[in-house]
Design an enzyme around this catalytic site. Structure first.
Site, PDB file in Angstrom:
ATOM      1  N   SER A   1     -23.566  45.011  19.040  1.00 59.56           N
ATOM      2  CA  SER A   1     -24.633  45.859  18.499  1.00 59.56           C
ATOM      3  C   SER A   1     -24.381  47.350  18.640  1.00 59.56           C
ATOM      4  CB  SER A   1     -25.963  45.515  19.174  1.00 59.56           C
ATOM      5  OG  SER A   1     -25.972  45.956  20.514  1.00 59.56           O
TER       6      SER A   1
ATOM      7  N   THR B   1     -28.953  47.992  19.380  1.00 55.48           N
ATOM      8  CA  THR B   1     -28.838  49.435  19.625  1.00 55.48           C
ATOM      9  C   THR B   1     -28.954  49.610  21.117  1.00 55.48           C
ATOM     10  OG1 THR B   1     -29.998  49.945  17.553  1.00 55.48           O
ATOM     11  CG2 THR B   1     -29.992  51.689  19.196  1.00 55.48           C
TER      12      THR B   1
ATOM     13  N   THR C   1     -25.537  53.013  18.126  1.00 54.03           N
ATOM     14  CA  THR C   1     -25.651  51.681  17.527  1.00 54.03           C
ATOM     15  C   THR C   1     -24.599  51.454  16.444  1.00 54.03           C
ATOM     16  OG1 THR C   1     -27.230  50.171  16.464  1.00 54.03           O
ATOM     17  CG2 THR C   1     -27.213  52.397  15.643  1.00 54.03           C
TER      18      THR C   1
ATOM     19  N   ARG D   1     -25.919  52.609   4.581  1.00 53.19           N
ATOM     20  CA  ARG D   1     -27.275  52.556   5.154  1.00 53.19           C
ATOM     21  C   ARG D   1     -27.301  53.283   6.512  1.00 53.19           C
ATOM     22  NH1 ARG D   1     -29.588  50.358  10.174  1.00 53.19           N
ATOM     23  NH2 ARG D   1     -31.723  49.747   9.771  1.00 53.19           N
TER      24      ARG D   1
ATOM     25  N   GLY E   1     -29.730  53.962   9.843  1.00 50.25           N
ATOM     26  CA  GLY E   1     -30.932  53.515  10.533  1.00 50.25           C
ATOM     27  C   GLY E   1     -31.627  54.668  11.247  1.00 50.25           C
TER      28      GLY E   1
ATOM     29  N   THR F   1     -35.154  50.863  19.726  1.00 55.02           N
ATOM     30  CA  THR F   1     -34.209  49.901  19.159  1.00 55.02           C
ATOM     31  C   THR F   1     -35.016  48.987  18.244  1.00 55.02           C
ATOM     32  OG1 THR F   1     -34.499  48.272  20.912  1.00 55.02           O
ATOM     33  CG2 THR F   1     -32.802  49.912  21.261  1.00 55.02           C
ATOM     34  N   GLY F   2     -34.325  48.266  17.385  1.00 55.83           N
ATOM     35  CA  GLY F   2     -35.031  47.355  16.491  1.00 55.83           C
ATOM     36  C   GLY F   2     -34.987  47.833  15.056  1.00 55.83           C
TER      37      GLY F   2
HETATM   38  N1  GLY Z   1     -32.264  50.468  15.278  1.00 56.19           N
HETATM   39  C1  GLY Z   1     -31.001  50.361  14.717  1.00 56.19           C
HETATM   40  C2  GLY Z   1     -30.966  50.288  13.278  1.00 56.19           C
HETATM   41  O1  GLY Z   1     -31.945  49.909  12.643  1.00 56.19           O
HETATM   42  O2  GLY Z   1     -29.953  50.601  12.713  1.00 56.19           O
END
Ligand code: GLY
Length: 358
Positions: free
Chosen positions: A88, A212, A230, A240, A242, A263-264
């Site tokens: 991760s 993350t 992350t 993309r 985050g 995180t998430g």
């Molecule tokens: N929290 C990490 C992501 O959505 O990339």
């Protein structure tokens, strides 16, 4: 092509869903506490596995000898980033849909109110160190893609292949599961609604795999720093970005108040400016624990009129200036844990679940 698993549900089943779920067994040594009294200096991470513990010990070595929170945070984040087993974060992270590992990271120094970040950075094992350099050696906050890589190379970072054999095999398995009727899907919070329509009935339980880490520290001068790093959402679209490299979303530090990290599901964290929100809640007098829970509730409140049954996977951590700590996760069956190191030793701290059983 098999149709039984979608590209996302495969990972839900294989790796566990949501933030804070790792491939490693929990750290066996260390006391699990429900809360700690405020104490500084301290360093914390949302990682609760053995690597998280090693990261805390590395960061603590710096704090213990009077070093800065910035140095301690970078050292600790690097320990997690270079762990090849961690899918991760950093080296060994799961790649995007093209099989390319693209890393996001942010750094913030409360003492100087400085911030730096990199997004979609390829081939560099320790994006947090690049983010720190952006923070300290430019007047910019965020560098992306080729520009971030160029900057890293100018500072002497070596390009390396970040795709481990383990991550490559997982990615290949995911590709095997692609079906002609698969697609990228609607935003997660709309899937339950759209699933009722004909096309979506084929996609019963689409889930995401996020991961993350956050590292936050207060040094012996009372200065606060933080980092979030992350590999982002597994199999994300190329490019993309985050929440992790977005200051105020994946990370925020205010030297007078405290720090928070997320995180998430990054899409929610970006929309809610969750880390900034947590720090502002603490500024209003909420404890770090309350601030984490407030932010999770704020996100679900936003969905009340859209999809009231939607509880995205997020885990938040926060510290305040006096060294109090908070940790909360949106849902699940086991309480979230985080790693803490102070002069009292290493501790696994147990947080709360905002919506148990969801
Ligand atoms: N929290 C990490 C992501 O959505 O990339």
């Amino acid at each position: 092509m098999k149709k039984s698993l979608t590209r996302r549900s495969f990972f839900f089943r294989s790796l566990g869903a949501g933030a804070g779920v790792f491939l490693f067994p929990p750290v066996s040594a260390g006391i699990i506490q429900k809360s700690t009294k405020g104490i500084t200096p301290l360093i914390i991470t949302s990682h609760s596995n053995e690597t998280g513990r090693n990261a805390m010990e590395a960061g603590w070595e710096i704090l213990r000898s009077g070093g800065s929170a910035v140095d301690a945070v970078e050292k600790a984040a690097n320990v997690i980033e270079v762990d090849p087993e961690d899918t991760s974060v950093g080296y060994g992270g799961l790649p995007n849909e093209r099989g390319v590992v693209q890393l996001d990271s942010s750094f913030m120094d409360g003492k100087t109110y400085s911030a730096g970040a990199v997004a979609c950075l390829e081939n560099i094992k320790t994006p947090s160190s690049v983010a720190r350099l952006v923070m300290q050696h430019t007047d910019h906050v965020l560098l992306v893609g080729a520009g971030a890589l160029e900057f890293a190379k100018a500072w002497g970072f070596n390009e390396e292949d970040l795709l481990t054999e383990k991550a490559r095999k997982i990615w290949l398995r995911w590709k095997e599961e692609l079906s002609p009727s698969d697609d990228w899907g609607a935003p997660e919070h709309l899937q339950n609604i759209q699933k009722k329509e004909s096309y979506w009935k084929d996609f019963p339980d689409i889930e995401h795999h996020y991961g993350t880490t956050n590292v936050l520290a207060i040094d012996s001068n009372g200065d606060i720093a933080g980092c979030t790093t992350t590999s982002g959402l597994s199999f994300k679209l190329n490019g993309r970005v985050g929440d992790s490299p977005i200051i105020g979303a994946g990370l925020y530090v205010d030297n007078e108040v405290g720090a928070a990290g997320a995180t998430g599901r990054g899409e929610d964290v970006i929309k809610s400016c969750a880390s900034y929100y947590m720090v502002m809640r603490m500024k209003e007098g909420r404890t770090p624990q309350q601030a984490c829970e407030d932010a999770l509730k704020m996100i679900t409140d936003k969905y009340l009129k859209v999809n009231p049954g939607f509880f995205p996977s997020e885990k938040f951590v926060a510290i305040n200036k006096s060294g109090e700590i908070g940790c909360a996760t949106m849902k699940g069956t086991s309480n979230p844990k985080m790693s803490v190191r102070t002069e009292k030793g290493f501790t696994l701290l147990e947080g709360t679940i905002a919506f148990p059983g969801k």
